[in-house]
Design a protein around this motif. Structure first.
Motif, short mmCIF file in Angstrom:
data_model
loop_
_atom_site.label_atom_id
_atom_site.label_comp_id
_atom_site.label_asym_id
_atom_site.label_seq_id
_atom_site.Cartn_x
_atom_site.Cartn_y
_atom_site.Cartn_z
N TYR A 117 0.83 -1.21 0.00
CA TYR A 117 0.00 0.00 0.00
C TYR A 117 0.86 1.26 0.00
N TYR A 118 1.82 1.34 0.92
CA TYR A 118 2.58 2.57 1.10
C TYR A 118 3.67 2.79 0.07
N SER A 119 4.06 1.77 -0.67
CA SER A 119 5.09 1.95 -1.69
C SER A 119 4.64 2.92 -2.79
N ARG A 120 3.36 3.03 -3.01
CA ARG A 120 2.88 3.96 -4.05
C ARG A 120 3.14 5.42 -3.69
N PHE A 121 3.44 5.68 -2.40
CA PHE A 121 3.79 7.03 -1.96
C PHE A 121 5.30 7.20 -1.85
N GLY A 122 6.05 6.15 -2.18
CA GLY A 122 7.51 6.21 -2.14
C GLY A 122 8.14 5.56 -0.92
N PHE A 123 7.35 4.95 -0.05
CA PHE A 123 7.89 4.28 1.12
C PHE A 123 8.57 2.98 0.73
N PHE A 124 9.62 2.64 1.45
CA PHE A 124 10.38 1.41 1.20
C PHE A 124 10.78 0.79 2.53
N ARG A 125 11.12 -0.48 2.51
CA ARG A 125 11.53 -1.21 3.71
C ARG A 125 12.85 -0.64 4.23
N LEU A 126 12.87 -0.26 5.50
CA LEU A 126 14.08 0.27 6.11
C LEU A 126 14.92 -0.88 6.65
N GLN A 127 16.15 -0.96 6.21
CA GLN A 127 17.09 -1.97 6.70
C GLN A 127 17.87 -1.38 7.87
N GLY A 128 17.93 -2.11 8.96
CA GLY A 128 18.74 -1.66 10.09
C GLY A 128 18.06 -0.67 11.01
N VAL A 129 16.81 -0.38 10.77
CA VAL A 129 16.02 0.50 11.65
C VAL A 129 15.02 -0.40 12.37
N ASP A 130 15.05 -0.36 13.69
CA ASP A 130 14.20 -1.23 14.50
C ASP A 130 13.20 -0.42 15.30
N MET A 131 12.01 -0.95 15.41
CA MET A 131 10.97 -0.37 16.27
C MET A 131 10.92 -1.19 17.55
N PRO A 132 10.36 -0.61 18.61
CA PRO A 132 10.20 -1.39 19.84
C PRO A 132 9.39 -2.67 19.55
N PRO A 133 9.75 -3.76 20.22
CA PRO A 133 9.02 -5.02 20.00
C PRO A 133 7.63 -4.95 20.62
N PRO A 134 6.71 -5.75 20.15
CA PRO A 134 6.87 -6.65 19.01
C PRO A 134 6.45 -5.96 17.72
N THR A 135 7.37 -5.70 16.85
CA THR A 135 7.07 -5.09 15.55
C THR A 135 7.72 -5.95 14.48
N ASN A 136 6.96 -6.32 13.49
CA ASN A 136 7.48 -7.09 12.36
C ASN A 136 8.43 -6.20 11.57
N PRO A 137 9.70 -6.58 11.45
CA PRO A 137 10.68 -5.74 10.74
C PRO A 137 10.31 -5.46 9.28
N ASP A 138 9.54 -6.35 8.67
CA ASP A 138 9.14 -6.15 7.28
C ASP A 138 8.14 -5.01 7.12
N ARG A 139 7.55 -4.57 8.22
CA ARG A 139 6.54 -3.50 8.17
C ARG A 139 7.11 -2.14 8.53
N ILE A 140 8.42 -2.05 8.81
CA ILE A 140 9.05 -0.77 9.13
C ILE A 140 9.48 -0.12 7.82
N LEU A 141 8.78 0.93 7.46
CA LEU A 141 8.95 1.58 6.16
C LEU A 141 9.42 3.02 6.33
N GLY A 142 10.17 3.50 5.36
CA GLY A 142 10.64 4.87 5.39
C GLY A 142 10.41 5.58 4.08
N LEU A 143 10.42 6.89 4.14
CA LEU A 143 10.29 7.75 2.97
C LEU A 143 11.31 8.87 3.12
N GLU A 144 12.04 9.13 2.06
CA GLU A 144 13.00 10.23 2.05
C GLU A 144 12.34 11.48 1.49
#
Length: 161
Positions: A117-144
């Protein structure tokens, strides 16, 4: 006709009710809410979308966070009333609020959400950025919002000071 405006204190109850309707009251138990505890929202980026009768159809909020010494915006929640979903209101709020964030000098945004859903706005999977648990790392997205603004940024997302 629809209007987008900055959320005001008078909107609080209505916006919270919309979030409860869309996400259930237990939403505040999510780990991302610990990043918001005691931290003021980025008020000029918290928006509501209303119809010509002033009925709230959608809302979006942002919070400041940090990754080590780097500032970022935490997008969310964003919600569209169930009777108005599929009309593009969420996308309108996303585009408007992200443009405002860029114009305000913010360089990076993150969220926890669905990449398709969010990739259409330019968001991508952030590598090496962690959210407090329990958060699925595949759902941590960033936009520049600025060129290469996520490059080299790693670590755990923390509450803004």
């Amino acid at each position: 006709m629809y209007s987008i405006s900055t959320e005001t204190p008078a909107d609080e109850y209505e916006v919270e009710a919309l979030y409860d309707l869309c996400f259930a009251p237990g939403r505040t138990a999510l780990s991302s809410y610990r990043l918001r505890d005691g931290v003021p929202r980025v008020a000029d980026l918290c928006l509501s979308l209303r119809d010509e009768h002033r009925i709230l159809l959608a809302a979006i909020r942002y919070w400041p966070v940090r990754i080590q010494e780097h500032q970022a915006l935490l997008l969310g929640p964003i919600a569209v009333h169930p009777t108005a979903q599929g009309e593009g209101f969420g996308a309108m709020l996303m585009r408007d609020s992200l443009a405002r964030a860029r114009d305000s000098g913010w360089s990076r945004v993150l969220l926890v959400g669905d990449a398709p859903y969010y990739s259409r706005f330019g968001f991508f999977r952030l590598q090496g950025v962690d959210m407090p648990p329990p958060t699925n790392p595949d759902r941590i997205l960033g936009l520049e919002l600025g060129e290469d603004s996520w490059v080299g940024i790693t670590g755990t997302v923390c509450r803004a000071a």
